[in-house]
Design a protein around this motif. Structure first.
Motif, mmCIF file in Angstrom:
data_model
loop_
_atom_site.group_PDB
_atom_site.id
_atom_site.type_symbol
_atom_site.label_atom_id
_atom_site.label_comp_id
_atom_site.label_asym_id
_atom_site.label_seq_id
_atom_site.Cartn_x
_atom_site.Cartn_y
_atom_site.Cartn_z
ATOM 1 N N GLY A 106 10.825 96.617 62.276
ATOM 2 C CA GLY A 106 11.893 96.063 61.599
ATOM 3 C C GLY A 106 12.565 95.326 62.070
ATOM 4 O O GLY A 106 12.084 94.549 61.373
ATOM 5 N N ALA A 107 12.946 94.872 63.064
ATOM 6 C CA ALA A 107 14.302 94.229 63.556
ATOM 7 C C ALA A 107 12.780 92.825 63.891
ATOM 8 O O ALA A 107 14.132 91.643 63.626
ATOM 9 C CB ALA A 107 15.204 94.444 64.452
ATOM 10 N N LEU A 108 12.088 92.766 64.500
ATOM 11 C CA LEU A 108 11.068 92.115 65.165
ATOM 12 C C LEU A 108 10.711 90.741 63.584
ATOM 13 O O LEU A 108 10.539 90.363 63.345
ATOM 14 C CB LEU A 108 10.062 92.741 65.238
ATOM 15 C CG LEU A 108 8.833 91.836 65.868
ATOM 16 C CD1 LEU A 108 9.076 90.556 66.590
ATOM 17 C CD2 LEU A 108 7.416 92.508 66.603
ATOM 18 N N GLU A 111 17.890 97.768 50.274
ATOM 19 C CA GLU A 111 17.450 97.131 48.544
ATOM 20 C C GLU A 111 17.067 95.618 48.713
ATOM 21 O O GLU A 111 16.590 94.863 48.085
ATOM 22 C CB GLU A 111 18.788 97.712 47.923
ATOM 23 C CG GLU A 111 19.336 99.041 47.811
ATOM 24 C CD GLU A 111 17.992 99.418 46.622
ATOM 25 O OE1 GLU A 111 18.216 98.487 45.982
ATOM 26 O OE2 GLU A 111 18.128 100.247 47.282
ATOM 27 N N PHE A 112 17.379 95.191 50.029
ATOM 28 C CA PHE A 112 17.370 93.872 50.006
ATOM 29 C C PHE A 112 15.858 94.119 50.235
ATOM 30 O O PHE A 112 14.980 92.824 49.849
ATOM 31 C CB PHE A 112 17.336 93.641 51.764
ATOM 32 C CG PHE A 112 17.580 92.373 52.267
ATOM 33 C CD1 PHE A 112 16.749 90.930 51.827
ATOM 34 C CD2 PHE A 112 18.539 91.518 51.610
ATOM 35 C CE1 PHE A 112 16.985 89.904 52.509
ATOM 36 C CE2 PHE A 112 19.887 90.073 52.553
ATOM 37 C CZ PHE A 112 18.691 89.403 51.791
ATOM 38 N N ALA A 113 14.578 94.895 50.499
ATOM 39 C CA ALA A 113 13.364 94.867 50.841
ATOM 40 C C ALA A 113 12.924 94.496 49.270
ATOM 41 O O ALA A 113 12.282 93.669 48.631
ATOM 42 C CB ALA A 113 13.234 95.614 51.647
ATOM 43 N N VAL A 114 13.791 95.881 48.452
ATOM 44 C CA VAL A 114 13.607 95.604 47.240
ATOM 45 C C VAL A 114 13.559 94.702 45.991
ATOM 46 O O VAL A 114 13.077 94.190 45.250
ATOM 47 C CB VAL A 114 14.043 96.772 46.527
ATOM 48 C CG1 VAL A 114 14.218 97.137 44.915
ATOM 49 C CG2 VAL A 114 14.114 98.333 47.130
ATOM 50 N N GLY A 172 9.263 94.706 56.919
ATOM 51 C CA GLY A 172 9.544 94.247 58.209
ATOM 52 C C GLY A 172 11.531 94.977 56.815
ATOM 53 O O GLY A 172 12.366 96.083 57.937
ATOM 54 N N PHE A 173 12.073 94.390 56.761
ATOM 55 C CA PHE A 173 13.921 95.020 56.320
ATOM 56 C C PHE A 173 13.446 96.765 55.150
ATOM 57 O O PHE A 173 14.130 97.655 55.956
ATOM 58 C CB PHE A 173 13.596 94.538 54.357
ATOM 59 C CG PHE A 173 14.783 93.097 55.149
ATOM 60 C CD1 PHE A 173 15.671 93.186 55.306
ATOM 61 C CD2 PHE A 173 13.921 92.312 55.136
ATOM 62 C CE1 PHE A 173 16.616 91.917 55.371
ATOM 63 C CE2 PHE A 173 14.473 91.177 54.891
ATOM 64 C CZ PHE A 173 15.829 90.736 55.539
#
Length: 272
Positions: free
Chosen positions: A11-13, A196-199, A252-253
Motif C-alpha cells: 500500500g505504501a508503494l 476514507e481517502f480511498a473511498v 493503495g490507500f
C-alpha cells in the motif's frame, strides 16, 4: 525488530507512486493537459505521446497526471473537512454523554441515510455541478463515519485509570478530551482517514463520471472514463488508462489503511 505487514508495504508503494505523480504534475507534465490538436487525435503511443492522444488530440499521460493531482486534492480536503467535524462531534458526544451523545449518534445515523451521490445531485440541482460541491458531498458522508469511530474509541479511553486520576485532579472534560483522549485515539482516527481517502477518490471519480464533479477543462479520471465510454470500439485504451489509475489509487490507500490497522491494533499484533 518486528516485520512490517506485506499489505502495508504494498500500500505504501502504490500510494507513494500516486502521490509522487500528483506532486510532479504541479511542476511538470510532458504536454499541456488541455492542449488540443485535432490533427493528432487517436495517435498511438510514441516517444512524443507516451500513451497516445484522445479524441481531441490531448496527451493522455498529461491528463492522467493532472487528474491525479485533482483527485488527491479533492480526497485530502474532503477527508480533512469531514474528519475534523466528525472527530469533534465524536469527542463531544463521548465527553458529555447523555442526551448530547444520543443526539450526535442520531445525527450520524441521519447522515448515513444520505449517500454522497444523492447529496451531490441535490447540490448540483441547487448550485450547479462543480468540484466544490463534490468536495462538500464527500465531506458530508465522512462526518458520521469519523464521529462513530471517535466516539467508540474515546469511550474506551474514558474508562482508563489515568483519565479517572485527571478527573479527580479537577481537570474538565474538554481539557481531558484534548490532552488525554485525542492523543490516545489518534492511531484509530489516522487508520480510518487512510481508508476514507480511498473511498473519497472513488467517490470523486464516480461523481465526475456522472458530470457532478470536475468540470471541463479540469482533468478527472472519472470524466475521462465518461468521455471514453462512447469510444470503446474505436479506442478502448482511453477507458483502460484512467480505470487502472483509479484501481491503483484506491487499492493503495485501502492496503495502507489495513496495514496501519494491523500495526496499531495490539490484538492483531499478539495474534501474529
Amino acid at each position: 525488530m518486528r516485520r512490517l505487514p506485506a499489505n502495508f508495504l504494498l500500500g505504501a508503494l502504490l500510494v507513494s507512486l500516486v502521490v509522487g505523480v500528483a506532486a510532479l504534475s504541479l511542476v511538470w507534465t510532458p504536454h499541456d493537459p488541455q492542449a488540443m490538436s485535432i490533427s493528432t487525435k487517436f495517435a498511438p503511443p510514441s516517444t512524443e505521446h507516451w500513451l497516445g492522444t484522445d479524441q481531441l488530440g490531448r496527451d493522455v499521460v498529461a491528463q492522467l497526471m493532472a487528474a491525479a493531482r485533482n483527485s488527491m486534492t479533492v480526497a485530502l480536503v474532503a477527508v480533512l473537512l469531514g474528519g475534523s467535524i466528525g472527530v469533534g462531534l465524536g469527542l463531544l458526544a463521548s465527553a458529555l454523554g447523555g442526551w448530547v451523545e444520543d443526539a450526535v449518534m442520531r445525527l450520524a445515523d441521519l447522515g448515513f441515510a444520505f449517500p454522497a451521490l444523492l447529496f451531490a445531485i441535490m447540490l448540483a440541482a441547487v448550485f450547479g455541478p462543480s468540484l466544490t460541491n463534490a468536495v462538500l458531498a464527500i465531506s458530508f458522508i465522512n462526518i458520521p463515519i469519523f464521529a462513530r469511530v471517535t466516539r467508540a474509541s474515546a469511550n474506551q479511553i474514558w474508562t482508563r485509570d489515568y483519565v479517572a486520576a485527571a478527573r479527580a485532579a479537577g481537570r474538565g472534560r474538554f481539557a481531558i478530551s484534548r490532552d488525554h483522549i485525542l492523543p490516545n485515539i489518534a492511531a484509530a482516527v489516522i487508520v480510518q482517514a487512510t481508508i476514507e481517502f480511498a473511498v473519497a477518490i472513488l467517490a470523486e471519480a464516480a461523481l465526475s463520471y456522472l458530470g457532478l464533479g470536475a468540470q471541463p477543462p479540469a482533468s478527472s479520471w472519472g470524466r475521462m472514463l465518461s468521455e471514453a465510454q462512447t469510444l470503446m470500439y474505436l479506442a478502448p485504451q482511453l477507458a483502460v488508462y484512467p480505470g487502472l489509475c483509479i484501481v491503483v489509487a484506491v487499492l493503495g490507500f485501502g492496503l495502507l489503511g489495513d496495514g496501519l490497522r494491523d500495526i496499531t491494533d495490539p490484538r492483531l499484533v499478539r495474534a501474529r
